[in-house]
Design a protein around this motif. Structure first.
Motif, short mmCIF file in Angstrom:
data_model
loop_
_atom_site.label_atom_id
_atom_site.label_comp_id
_atom_site.label_asym_id
_atom_site.label_seq_id
_atom_site.Cartn_x
_atom_site.Cartn_y
_atom_site.Cartn_z
N ASP A 14 0.83 -1.21 0.00
CA ASP A 14 0.00 0.00 0.00
C ASP A 14 0.86 1.26 0.00
O ASP A 14 0.59 2.20 -0.74
N LEU A 15 1.90 1.26 0.83
CA LEU A 15 2.77 2.43 0.91
C LEU A 15 3.58 2.62 -0.37
O LEU A 15 3.79 3.75 -0.81
N GLU A 16 4.01 1.53 -0.99
CA GLU A 16 4.73 1.64 -2.25
C GLU A 16 3.84 2.22 -3.35
O GLU A 16 4.29 3.03 -4.15
N ALA A 17 2.57 1.83 -3.35
CA ALA A 17 1.62 2.37 -4.33
C ALA A 17 1.40 3.86 -4.07
O ALA A 17 1.36 4.68 -5.00
N SER A 20 4.40 5.82 -5.19
CA SER A 20 4.41 5.92 -6.64
C SER A 20 3.49 7.06 -7.10
O SER A 20 3.85 7.82 -8.01
N ARG A 21 2.33 7.20 -6.46
CA ARG A 21 1.41 8.29 -6.82
C ARG A 21 2.02 9.64 -6.47
O ARG A 21 1.91 10.60 -7.25
N TYR A 22 2.67 9.74 -5.32
CA TYR A 22 3.31 11.00 -4.93
C TYR A 22 4.39 11.37 -5.93
O TYR A 22 4.51 12.53 -6.35
N GLN A 23 5.19 10.40 -6.33
CA GLN A 23 6.28 10.66 -7.26
C GLN A 23 5.73 11.04 -8.64
O GLN A 23 6.29 11.92 -9.31
N ALA A 24 4.64 10.42 -9.06
CA ALA A 24 4.01 10.79 -10.33
C ALA A 24 3.51 12.23 -10.27
O ALA A 24 3.64 12.98 -11.25
N HIS A 25 2.96 12.60 -9.14
CA HIS A 25 2.50 13.99 -8.96
C HIS A 25 3.67 14.95 -9.09
O HIS A 25 3.57 15.97 -9.78
N GLN A 26 4.79 14.62 -8.45
CA GLN A 26 5.95 15.50 -8.47
C GLN A 26 6.57 15.59 -9.86
O GLN A 26 7.16 16.61 -10.20
N ARG A 27 6.43 14.55 -10.65
CA ARG A 27 6.97 14.56 -12.02
C ARG A 27 5.98 15.19 -13.00
O ARG A 27 6.24 15.25 -14.19
N ARG A 28 4.84 15.62 -12.48
CA ARG A 28 3.79 16.27 -13.28
C ARG A 28 3.30 15.37 -14.42
O ARG A 28 3.08 15.83 -15.53
N GLU A 29 3.13 14.09 -14.12
CA GLU A 29 2.66 13.16 -15.13
C GLU A 29 1.24 13.47 -15.58
O GLU A 29 0.84 13.11 -16.68
N ALA A 30 0.49 14.19 -14.75
CA ALA A 30 -0.88 14.57 -15.12
C ALA A 30 -0.90 15.83 -15.98
O ALA A 30 -1.94 16.22 -16.48
N GLY A 31 0.25 16.46 -16.16
CA GLY A 31 0.32 17.67 -16.97
C GLY A 31 1.12 18.76 -16.28
O GLY A 31 1.34 18.71 -15.07
N ALA A 32 1.50 19.74 -17.05
CA ALA A 32 2.31 20.84 -16.54
C ALA A 32 1.47 21.77 -15.66
O ALA A 32 0.24 21.62 -15.57
N LEU A 33 2.15 22.72 -15.05
CA LEU A 33 1.45 23.71 -14.22
C LEU A 33 0.47 24.51 -15.08
O LEU A 33 0.71 24.73 -16.27
N GLU A 34 -0.58 24.95 -14.45
CA GLU A 34 -1.57 25.79 -15.12
C GLU A 34 -0.92 27.12 -15.51
O GLU A 34 0.04 27.56 -14.90
N LYS A 35 -1.50 27.80 -16.51
CA LYS A 35 -0.97 29.09 -16.94
C LYS A 35 -1.36 30.20 -15.98
O LYS A 35 -0.65 31.17 -15.83
N ASP A 36 -2.49 30.02 -15.30
CA ASP A 36 -2.97 31.02 -14.35
C ASP A 36 -2.04 31.06 -13.14
O ASP A 36 -1.79 30.04 -12.50
N ASN A 46 0.58 22.69 -3.07
CA ASN A 46 0.26 21.27 -2.98
C ASN A 46 1.53 20.43 -3.07
O ASN A 46 1.63 19.38 -2.43
N ASP A 47 2.50 20.89 -3.86
CA ASP A 47 3.77 20.16 -3.99
C ASP A 47 4.46 20.03 -2.64
O ASP A 47 5.05 18.99 -2.34
N ASP A 51 5.44 16.62 -0.90
CA ASP A 51 6.82 16.35 -0.47
C ASP A 51 6.84 15.81 0.95
O ASP A 51 7.55 14.84 1.25
N SER A 52 6.07 16.44 1.81
CA SER A 52 6.02 16.01 3.21
C SER A 52 5.42 14.61 3.34
O SER A 52 5.95 13.77 4.07
N LEU A 53 4.35 14.36 2.61
CA LEU A 53 3.72 13.03 2.64
C LEU A 53 4.66 11.97 2.09
O LEU A 53 4.73 10.85 2.61
N GLU A 54 5.40 12.32 1.05
CA GLU A 54 6.35 11.38 0.46
C GLU A 54 7.46 11.02 1.47
O GLU A 54 7.81 9.85 1.62
N ALA A 55 7.97 12.03 2.18
CA ALA A 55 9.01 11.78 3.18
C ALA A 55 8.49 10.88 4.30
O ALA A 55 9.18 9.95 4.73
N GLU A 56 7.27 11.12 4.75
CA GLU A 56 6.67 10.29 5.81
C GLU A 56 6.49 8.86 5.32
O GLU A 56 6.75 7.91 6.06
N THR A 57 6.05 8.71 4.08
CA THR A 57 5.83 7.37 3.51
C THR A 57 7.15 6.63 3.38
O THR A 57 7.23 5.44 3.71
#
Length: 106
Positions: A14-17, A20-36, A46-47, A51-57
């Protein structure tokens, strides 16, 4: 012991999964930052949380790996500080603990 090992393996997966989601978020796999700019500020904030959640995990995963290694050596229910037995109720609540309640309180 087998039940605890199974619990630890499940928790580890569960923690490895989650990691993986935290790292995907940090790599912006869902897309780049908004223009606004305001939206960018929110995403950047949110990053910091991620980061804090990733360190705890990662810390919790290290503890789980350590507990699994101790189980494999047959020392999983022995306090690594005083050598006494860890209360089974404590292991039920914190399956990755490696110290008894008295040593943890020190």
């Amino acid at each position: 012991m087998a039940n605890r090992q199974s619990e630890l393996e499940t928790l580890k997966a569960d923690l490895e999964a989650r990691l993986s989601r935290y790292q995907a978020h940090q790599r912006r796999e869902a897309g780049a930052l908004e223009k606004d700019f305001e939206e960018q500020a929110s995403q950047t904030q949110n990053d910091e949380v991620v980061d804090s959640l990733e360190a705890e995990t990662q810390d919790e995963l290290r503890q789980i790996h350590h507990a699994l290694e101790r189980l494999a050596r047959g020392a999983g229910e022995e306090c690594e500080k005083c050598g006494g037995q860890i209360d089974p109720r404590r292991l039920q609540v914190l399956p990755y603990t490696t110290v008894c309640v008295d040593c943890a309180a020190e």
